[in-house]
Design an enzyme around this catalytic site. Structure first.
Site, short mmCIF file in Angstrom:
data_model
loop_
_atom_site.label_atom_id
_atom_site.label_comp_id
_atom_site.label_asym_id
_atom_site.label_seq_id
_atom_site.Cartn_x
_atom_site.Cartn_y
_atom_site.Cartn_z
N ASP A 112 2.83 -2.32 -1.06
CA ASP A 112 1.68 -2.44 -0.18
C ASP A 112 0.39 -2.39 -1.01
O ASP A 112 0.26 -3.13 -1.98
CB ASP A 112 1.75 -1.35 0.89
CG ASP A 112 0.77 -1.53 2.02
OD1 ASP A 112 0.97 -2.41 2.86
OD2 ASP A 112 -0.23 -0.77 2.07
N TYR A 243 -9.06 -0.90 2.51
CA TYR A 243 -9.43 -2.17 3.12
C TYR A 243 -10.92 -2.45 2.91
O TYR A 243 -11.31 -3.59 2.64
CB TYR A 243 -9.12 -2.15 4.62
CG TYR A 243 -7.66 -2.00 4.94
CD1 TYR A 243 -6.84 -3.11 5.08
CD2 TYR A 243 -7.09 -0.73 5.10
CE1 TYR A 243 -5.48 -2.97 5.39
CE2 TYR A 243 -5.74 -0.58 5.39
CZ TYR A 243 -4.94 -1.70 5.53
OH TYR A 243 -3.61 -1.56 5.82
N HIS A 307 8.73 -3.84 6.43
CA HIS A 307 7.70 -3.55 5.42
C HIS A 307 8.02 -2.32 4.57
O HIS A 307 7.24 -1.99 3.68
CB HIS A 307 6.36 -3.35 6.12
CG HIS A 307 5.18 -3.36 5.21
ND1 HIS A 307 4.82 -4.45 4.45
CD2 HIS A 307 4.26 -2.39 4.92
CE1 HIS A 307 3.74 -4.17 3.75
NE2 HIS A 307 3.38 -2.92 4.00
#
Length: 336
Positions: A112, A243, A307
């Site tokens: 990730d 982010y 994921h």
């Protein structure tokens, strides 16, 4: 070819926790085993504990596992300013930790956001990182547009989940980790029925919807408990800043525009992962991925896995890590 040893007791390879000072900041670092170094980098929403099964196997197979709570997570440096989450600074964290531990070279295993930062580390410091295994995130070189501008150019500016993650109110909206962590583990996995799991461009199928009360069997209770307790204590702001730092990363890496990953690499992904389905709707081939990573060894597709491949398909991922490490170190030995 033998499978890596997976031993529940760590008596022969004790786990060592410490706080390491790197570039004026403190990081929670976990170590296990001795030998060539494997540096583990986690993503969001996660902690260093995500790797404990992989670290045990790495130690049992003659390697030294080093993992950390990444910047913004757990007991590591977590500034409030989103500008301090540039990937260039996070690569600096990794170099600082290796320097503090007197490690000249490491191989990265990453997932990730950890994969994204690990890939930047490969590009920026090929002298310190000799190979990388990435889970769930294919490599995209720094190009003409930032990730966010690229998504906007594709018409996804109002749809892609990350734009919602960057909103200030998201910190409070997902603050209750007793709900947020189980939701993310379940909905991002391959467990939900087809068409109901996480879709990064469908807000109705977001990762923080209420999850079933009983978690999947692959979700180790001790790991889930640790993550819930950690995020209840720290909140999610540091993780969400990953982010918010993307634009700064783009600006700071202008000198690395179009630079590829030439060291040996391995890409592992789950075909039920909504993010991977968006990144590559058609399963990528080794030849295609070598256009950006010429040293790519293989692409491993895991059917029915989402994921969290290092949890959902733990034994297969552990096998691939040791296979890659053994091949890498055999090649190094042959050149000495």
């Amino acid at each position: 070819m033998s499978h890596p040893h997976e031993v529940s007791a760590a008596a022969d390879h004790p786990v060592h926790h410490s706080q390491i000072e790197a570039n004026g900041a403190s990081f929670h670092v976990v170590e296990q085993g001795r030998g060539p170094v494997v540096l583990f980098l986690h993503g969001f929403p996660d902690t260093v504990e995500t790797w404990r099964r992989q670290m045990q196997v790495v130690a049992e197979n003659g390697y030294r596992a080093i993992a950390l709570d990444m910047r913004g997570f757990g007991d590591s440096y977590s500034p409030d300013d989103p500008a301090l989450y540039s990937g260039a600074l996070i690569v600096g964290d990794l170099i600082g930790i290796l320097d503090a531990l007197q490690v000249p070279t490491a191989t990265i295993v990453s997932h990730d956001w950890g994969a994204d930062h690990g890939q930047r580390a490969m590009v920026m410091r090929p002298d310190r990182f000799n190979g990388i295994i990435t889970l769930s995130i294919p490599f995209l070189p720094r190009g003409e547009l930032s990730t966010w501008d690229l998504l906007r150019s594709r018409g996804l500016g109002d749809l892609y989940y990350a734009f919602d993650m960057m909103k200030p109110e998201t910190d409070d909206r997902i603050r209750d980790a007793s709900k947020s962590i189980p939701s993310a583990l379940y909905w991002l996995s391959g467990e939900p029925a087809e068409g109901t799991g996480w879709d990064p461009i469908d807000a109705k199928r977001n990762m923080f919807r209420p999850a079933p009360e009983v978690l999947p069997s692959w979700a180790d209770p001790a790991y889930v408990k640790h993550n819930i307790e950690t995020f209840q204590r720290t909140g999610f702001r540091g993780g969400l800043n990953q982010y918010r730092g993307v634009q700064a990363t783009f600006e700071h890496l202008a000198a690395y525009k179009d630079v590829l990953i030439y060291q040996p690499s391995l890409y592992i992904w789950g075909d039920a992962d909504g993010l991977c389905r968006l990144f590559h709707p058609v399963p990528p081939t080794v030849e295609e991925m070598r256009e950006t990573a010429p040293g790519l060894v293989d692409v491993v597709r895991l059917e029915g896995v989402g994921h969290w491949p290092h949890h959902e398909a733990r034994e297969r991922v552990n096998f691939e890590i040791i296979k890659f490490m053994n091949g890498l170190n055999a090649a190094v030995s042959a050149t000495v």
